[in-house]
Enzyme design. Structure first.
Site, PDB file in Angstrom:
ATOM      1  N   GLY A   1     142.389  60.864 127.658  1.00 10.63           N
ATOM      2  CA  GLY A   1     142.572  59.436 127.420  1.00 10.63           C
ATOM      3  C   GLY A   1     141.300  58.800 126.904  1.00 10.63           C
ATOM      4  O   GLY A   1     140.380  59.495 126.450  1.00 10.63           O
ATOM      5  N   ASN A   2     141.234  57.465 126.958  1.00  8.56           N
ATOM      6  CA  ASN A   2     140.029  56.753 126.551  1.00  8.56           C
ATOM      7  C   ASN A   2     139.863  55.506 127.416  1.00  8.56           C
ATOM      8  O   ASN A   2     140.680  55.242 128.296  1.00  8.56           O
ATOM      9  CB  ASN A   2     140.079  56.401 125.058  1.00  8.56           C
ATOM     10  CG  ASN A   2     141.293  55.577 124.695  1.00  8.56           C
ATOM     11  OD1 ASN A   2     141.461  54.449 125.175  1.00  8.56           O
ATOM     12  ND2 ASN A   2     142.163  56.138 123.846  1.00  8.56           N
ATOM     13  N   TYR A   3     138.812  54.731 127.147  1.00  8.50           N
ATOM     14  CA  TYR A   3     138.448  53.615 128.026  1.00  8.50           C
ATOM     15  C   TYR A   3     139.108  52.287 127.658  1.00  8.50           C
ATOM     16  O   TYR A   3     138.778  51.254 128.238  1.00  8.50           O
ATOM     17  CB  TYR A   3     136.932  53.418 128.004  1.00  8.50           C
ATOM     18  CG  TYR A   3     136.158  54.563 128.608  1.00  8.50           C
ATOM     19  CD1 TYR A   3     136.217  54.837 129.964  1.00  8.50           C
ATOM     20  CD2 TYR A   3     135.351  55.379 127.800  1.00  8.50           C
ATOM     21  CE1 TYR A   3     135.502  55.891 130.519  1.00  8.50           C
ATOM     22  CE2 TYR A   3     134.631  56.432 128.348  1.00  8.50           C
ATOM     23  CZ  TYR A   3     134.711  56.684 129.700  1.00  8.50           C
ATOM     24  OH  TYR A   3     134.002  57.725 130.243  1.00  8.50           O
TER      25      TYR A   3
END
Length: 398
Positions: free
Chosen positions: A207-209
Site C-alpha cells: 500500500g501507500n501513505y
C-alpha cells in the site's frame, strides 16, 4: 439568499448584540431565519428582539411548555439550507467538536444535514489558545466553514484577533456560498481518492501513505457547487459530509479501475486523486505466509491497469479529465509528460519535498498545469482551499 432557510445559532457572547443586525440583514435579503439560542445567550440579548426581527418564535429549550410539545432538532436539521452559529464561543465550539449535546443548539447542529458556518467570537488569548485552534481545525475537517474573526478592540479592552466578523460580511459570505452552489447544478463528477491495497496474503498487503484527504476535499468542493459526485474511495477512515456525494468503497487497483471505467462515460468532470498502486503481487496466497528460516522472501510483481490512461482514451470532447502527479525530482517535466501521455486536461503537481504538503497532512502546496502549458503555483493552504482552487481552474479556465 431569497427563499433560503437559515438556522441562526446564538451563544453566550457579548457579540450576541450583533445577532440583531444579522437577523435583520438576512431577512432583508429574502431569507427565512429560525433563531436557536443557548440559555446563556439570553443573558446578552432578549428572545423578544430576535423573534420580532425574524418573525418567528425563538427556540431555546427542548420543551417550550409542559403539555408534551417539544422542539424537534431533527426537523430543524432537515428544514435548513444552512446553519450559521454567530457568535460562537470557545465553549460551544468545543461542544460541537466533541458532540456534547446538552442544549438545543448543539443537538440541532448534530442533526443538521445542511452546510454549517461558524463565526467565532472571544478574547484574543482564548482564540489563540492551542485548544481552540485545534477545535477549529477539527470543525474544518468535519466540513464546517469557519468565518474568521477580525482583529481589533475587544470587549476586554485588549487589542487582537477574536472580534466576530461584521454582520454584513457574514451575509456576503453566505450569499456567495449559495451563488456558487448553483455553478455546477446538473453536472456529474467522478473522483478517485485514497490509496489502494494489493494483497500479498489474507493479512498483508502492498500500500501507500495516502490518507484520502485531498480527494475527499475535492468531492465536497464539487458537491457544494451543486454537482452530483461519485467518489470511488480506497480504504480510508474519512467520512463524506454532503448528501450529493455517492461513495463507492474499493480496496484494490483492479476494483478502482473497474468502477472508474463504469462511471466515467456519464461524467462531465473526472479528477483522479487516488494514489493507485502501480504494481500488485503476481500471486496472492490463500493462507497467511509463515515466516521461514530463510533470510529473504521474493514477491513477484506485475503491473496494474492504468486508470488515467484508460479514461484518457475514453474521454469525449464534452468531458474534462484531471489527474495528480506526486514527484520527487524533475517535477514539472515529469508532470507535463504525464499530462500529455494520458490525455489529461489538467494535472495537479505536488511534491513530497515541500514541508506541509503530501500525505497525511491537512495542507498542500500544488502547481496546476493545463494542456495548453499554463502553470499556476498555489501556495501552502488547507486542502479544502486547494480543492476550491482546483475546481475553479477546471470550471473557469480549462
Amino acid at each position: 439568499m431569497k427563499g433560503k432557510k437559515i438556522i441562526l445559532g446564538i451563544t453566550g457572547s457579548i457579540a450576541a448584540y450583533k445577532a440583531a443586525f444579522l437577523v435583520r440583514a438576512l431577512v432583508k435579503e429574502g431569507a427565512e431565519v429560525q433563531v436557536v439560542m443557548t440559555p446563556s445567550a439570553k443573558e446578552f440579548i432578549t428572545p423578544l428582539t430576535l423573534a420580532t426581527l425574524s418573525r418567528k418564535p425563538v427556540i431555546s429549550e427542548f420543551f417550550s411548555n409542559r403539555d408534551g410539545v417539544w422542539n424537534s432538532h431533527v426537523e430543524l436539521g432537515l428544514w435548513a439550507d444552512a446553519m450559521l452559529i454567530a457568535p460562537a464561543t470557545a465553549s460551544t465550539i468545543a461542544k460541537m467538536v466533541n458532540g456534547v449535546a446538552d442544549n438545543m443548539l448543539i443537538t440541532t447542529y448534530l442533526s443538521c444535514r445542511a452546510p454549517v458556518f461558524v463565526a467565532p467570537a472571544m478574547d484574543l488569548d482564548m482564540f489563540a489558545h492551542p485548544a481552540t485552534q485545534q477545535n477549529l481545525d477539527r470543525l474544518r475537517s468535519f466540513g464546517n466553514f469557519i468565518i474568521e474573526p477580525e482583529t481589533g478592540e475587544l470587549a476586554s479592552g485588549l487589542e487582537g484577533k477574536g472580534r466576530m466578523s461584521e454582520p454584513a460580511d457574514i451575509v456576503r459570505i453566505l450569499d456567495d456560498f449559495f451563488t456558487k452552489s448553483e455553478t455546477l447544478r446538473g453536472k456529474k463528477v467522478l473522483i478517485t481518492a485514497g490509496p489502494t491495497y494489493e494483497k500479498i496474503d489474507p493479512v498483508r498487503f502492498i500500500g501507500n501513505y495516502s490518507s484520502g484527504k485531498m480527494g475527499f476535499a475535492l468531492a465536497e468542493a464539487f458537491a457544494q457547487r451543486g454537482a452530483d459526485v461519485t467518489m470511488i474511495a480506497g480504504p480510508v477512515s474519512l467520512q463524506t459530509q454532503h448528501s450529493r456525494i455517492k461513495r463507492i468503497d474499493v480496496e484494490s487497483a483492479d476494483e478502482m479501475y473497474d468502477a472508474a471505467v463504469k462511471y466515467f462515460p456519464t461524467s462531465d468532470y473526472a479528477v483522479l486523486c487516488a494514489a493507485v498502486a502501480d504494481y500488485k503481487p503476481k500471486e496472492q496466497a490463500a493462507e497467511k505466509i509463515k515466516r521461514e528460516k530463510q533470510e529473504e522472501m521474493m514477491i513477484s510483481l506485475v503491473s496494474n491497469r492504468d486508470i488515467a490512461a484508460k479514461l484518457g482514451e475514453m474521454k469525449q470532447p464534452n468531458q474534462l479529465l484531471a489527474g495528480f502527479a506526486l514527484e520527487t525530482n524533475n517535477a514539472v517535466a515529469n508532470a507535463k509528460d504525464k499530462l500529455r501521455r494520458k490525455n489529461l486536461d489538467l494535472i495537479v503537481l505536488n511534491s513530497l519535498n515541500e514541508k506541509g504538503a503530501g500525505f497525511g497532512v491537512d495542507t498542500n502546496r500544488v502547481t496546476l498545469i493545463d494542456k495548453i502549458g499554463n502553470e499556476v503555483d498555489v501556495p501552502l493552504k488547507s486542502k479544502t482551499e486547494i480543492a476550491d482552487e482546483i475546481v475553479d481552474y477546471l470550471v473557469f479556465r480549462v
